[in-house]
Scaffold this active site. Structure first.
Site, short mmCIF file in Angstrom:
data_model
loop_
_atom_site.label_atom_id
_atom_site.label_comp_id
_atom_site.label_asym_id
_atom_site.label_seq_id
_atom_site.Cartn_x
_atom_site.Cartn_y
_atom_site.Cartn_z
N HIS A 51 0.82 -1.22 0.00
CA HIS A 51 0.00 0.00 0.00
C HIS A 51 0.85 1.27 0.00
O HIS A 51 1.99 1.28 0.40
CB HIS A 51 -1.05 -0.01 1.11
CG HIS A 51 -0.55 0.07 2.52
ND1 HIS A 51 -1.40 0.02 3.58
CD2 HIS A 51 0.68 0.20 3.03
CE1 HIS A 51 -0.72 0.12 4.70
NE2 HIS A 51 0.54 0.23 4.40
N GLU A 52 0.24 2.33 -0.53
CA GLU A 52 0.89 3.62 -0.83
C GLU A 52 2.00 3.47 -1.87
O GLU A 52 2.96 4.23 -1.87
CB GLU A 52 1.43 4.27 0.45
CG GLU A 52 0.40 4.49 1.53
CD GLU A 52 -0.86 5.17 1.04
OE1 GLU A 52 -0.78 5.95 0.09
OE2 GLU A 52 -1.93 4.90 1.61
N GLY A 53 1.84 2.52 -2.76
CA GLY A 53 2.80 2.37 -3.86
C GLY A 53 3.71 1.18 -3.67
O GLY A 53 4.49 1.12 -2.73
#
Length: 616
Positions: A467-469
């Site tokens: 998550h978040e990239g």
């Protein structure tokens, strides 16, 4: 060594955060006030979070078709966190904040992440409110952001869709002007939004009076079609419950509904939902004759078409938060496995000559911490986790520098953060996860049972690489954008700081070789960067972006460890000896790994990129 002891060293001795008190914004603070914040957060984490970490893992959120049901412990923890003032810790006094340095705020939040990251604290709510403070209208700040800072309301970020994860240019959620109310609503240009958003953390719950969703959506063009690419993306405020300009609930439910919960490997204490916007479950009536009232009511943030740029304000903040969460999960596993190793008897001392190893069964068993391989695994965890914590706090201090430093130092801090953010997110999420794996290994068979906490730490941490990239996204961001931006000025600034650390370390005879190793590693990364782009072909340069990210990350951590190690010379105590040993381990066991990673980067190896799918 306790977390508090480590934080005290990093904050006061290494980063010297007390210097920040000389700046006008932090002039009312002292080390005593900083310590008081740390004391409060450590106590709340110990009393309200840590005892319930296993409970929230087992008693997952339940959705009864109308609302999400969470354990009472989660309600109690959220209330205690909000009452502590940490949601607005860095905000101005005028809006109820403490004007606390972000460095101290980040350090204080480590207690919650280590006690129970699964329960959550305020990462998304604070990021949501900070974005609105930067890009929202004055009324949007007052109505939405301030109620989030107080803890009365909470916030989310809604980017991904079932068919579009990292590929945000492919989002299909659309927003159309809401008839006559379009330019008349004081809360912002009013739209009706329809679409679906996936993987929304804390997207539905009863912990707060309201939930404020920040949603990426596209405004159709004159032809009714969505504009392709990211340029067509705008940002909208979509409250779960409708509010008036005084921040009071109107009693009307907005057309935002949970389609159910995602059941995850880890982070089970936090709800994760698929949200449907504008599907008619909660129809919001309107007095406008030119609107049929369908769709979720949404208020535009800033200008149309600039939504992704605004959202990066929150995403970059969240990426540092993800790195810190990963770090503290690794730290929790380290402390658990250290305690286990000190108390678990297993095996006997090794004796014998060069040709034969002998174990005397008549001798008493030794504790496993006396075995060299256990020490190796413990030292690896220590080097990963304490090094990552130092990196995250260094980045936090850059945030303070960007906001309160001189024009020149603020600009340098901005550029350094651009370069370091992919590392601050990705490195701990990979290597502190590895620390959790080593913690399980030290526990042996017990490690993957629920009788011990280390298996949960690993499961919770596994999400952080995604998550978040993902790593792939972070690698392309670093090699494809950050090292090139402003003609490479950011990486040049970072290199200068690394060389300054190497020069400082030369003053300690036992660090001379490490200083040389850091300088050599910097030269290798610089050369590999140039070779990757030597043909000017992005497909070749980015084919091995993740190995580049890994090598660059190890270079950064080697620099951090050398700087930390150089700052604790001359102090002969076990705590500093442990830090020096962790730094030495990193230089002996970890830094040499960059050669293999950089080999494929510099040679622009296309083994993976060119392989046909049939070959698999």
């Amino acid at each position: 060594m306790s977390l508090r002891t480590t934080l005290n060293f990093l904050l006061y001795e290494w980063l010297d955060v007390n210097q920040l008190q000389q700046r006008a914004r932090f002039a009312d603070h002292s080390q005593e006030t900083f310590d008081a914040v740390l004391d409060t957060c450590e106590r709340i984490a110990r009393e309200k979070y840590a005892p319930f970490n296993r409970l929230v893992d087992i008693e997952e959120p339940r959705f009864d078709g109308e609302k999400v049901i969470l354990p009472q412990a989660t309600h109690d923890a959220q209330k205690a966190y909000a009452e502590s003032g940490m949601l607005s810790a860095a905000q101005d006094y005028e809006i109820g904040g403490m004007q606390l340095p972000y460095t101290v705020e980040a350090a204080a939040n480590t207690f919650f992440a280590m006690a129970s990251v699964s329960m959550g604290s305020g990462l998304l709510t604070v990021g949501n409110a900070n974005l609105l403070m930067a890009h929202g209208s004055e009324l949007q700040k007052k109505v939405f952001a301030l109620n989030e800072f107080s803890g009365r309301w909470s916030g989310t970020m809604c980017l991904s869709e079932p068919q579009a994860g990292s590929s945000l240019s492919d989002v299909m959620t659309r927003a159309t002007p809401d008839g006559a109310a379009y330019q008349q609503d004081p809360l912002g240009m009013r739209y009706r939004l329809k679409g679906n958003k996936m993987w929304i953390s804390a997207g539905e719950h009863e912990l707060t009076e309201n939930i404020i969703h920040l949603v990426l959506a596209k405004i159709p063009g004159a032809d009714g079609k969505l504009i392709p690419g990211v340029k067509g993306i705008s940002l909208f405020i979509v409250p779960k419950k409708m509010v008036n300009t005084e921040g009071q609930l109107t009693g009307v439910r907005n057309d935002v509904a949970s389609a159910g919960l995602n059941h995850k490997c880890g982070w089970r204490g936090t709800t994760n939902t698929l949200l449907n916007f504008g599907e008619g479950k909660f129809r919001v009536s309107t007095d406008n004759s030119d609107s049929d009232g369908s769709g979720a009511v949404a208020y535009l943030v800033g200008e149309p078409g600039r939504g992704l740029g605004y959202m990066f304000h929150m995403m970059n903040e969240a990426r540092i938060g993800v790195g810190l969460a990963a770090t503290m999960l690794g730290m929790a596993g380290y402390e658990a496995s250290l305690e286990y190793a000190k108390n678990r008897p297993q095996g006997r001392p090794v004796a014998g000559g060069t040709q034969k190893v002998v174990k005397d069964a008549a001798q008493s068993q030794v504790r496993i911490i006396e075995h060299a391989d256990i020490k190796r695994m413990l030292l690896a965890q220590k080097s990963y986790c304490e090094g990552a914590l130092a990196l995250e706090l260094y980045c936090a201090k850059l945030v303070d520098e960007q906001h309160t430093g001189s024009a020149e130092s603020a600009d340098e801090a901005r550029l350094l953060l651009e370069v370091l953010t992919p590392i601050a997110k990705s490195w701990p999420s990979e290597w502190c996860l590895e620390a959790n794996s080593l913690a399980i290994q030290i526990h042996g068979g017990y490690g993957y049972t629920r009788d011990f906490p280390v298996e949960q730490y690993w499961r919770d941490n596994r999400l952080n690489m995604i998550h978040e990239g993902t790593h792939g996204i972070q690698g392309m961001d670093l090699l494809g954008r950050k090292v090139l931006m402003e003609e490479g000025r950011g990486v040049k600034l970072l290199a200068a700081r690394m060389l300054a650390t190497a020069q400082k370390a030369q003053a300690s005879p036992d660090l001379v070789n490490d200083a040389k190793a850091l300088t050599a590693a910097l030269q290798k990364v610089t050369q590999a960067t140039q070779m990757a782009w030597s043909t000017g072909q992005p497909q070749e340069a980015l084919a091995n972006a993740v190995p580049y990210l890994q090598a660059f990350g190890h270079l950064v951590l080697a620099w951090i460890w050398l700087d930390v190690s150089a700052s604790c010379r001359g102090e002969a105590n076990p705590k500093q000896t442990g830090r020096q040993a962790a730094a030495q381990y990193f230089y002996r066991y970890e830094l040499p790994k960059i050669d293999a990673w950089l080999n494929v980067v510099g040679n622009r190896d296309m083994t993976c990129a060119n392989l046909s799918e049939e070959a698999f």
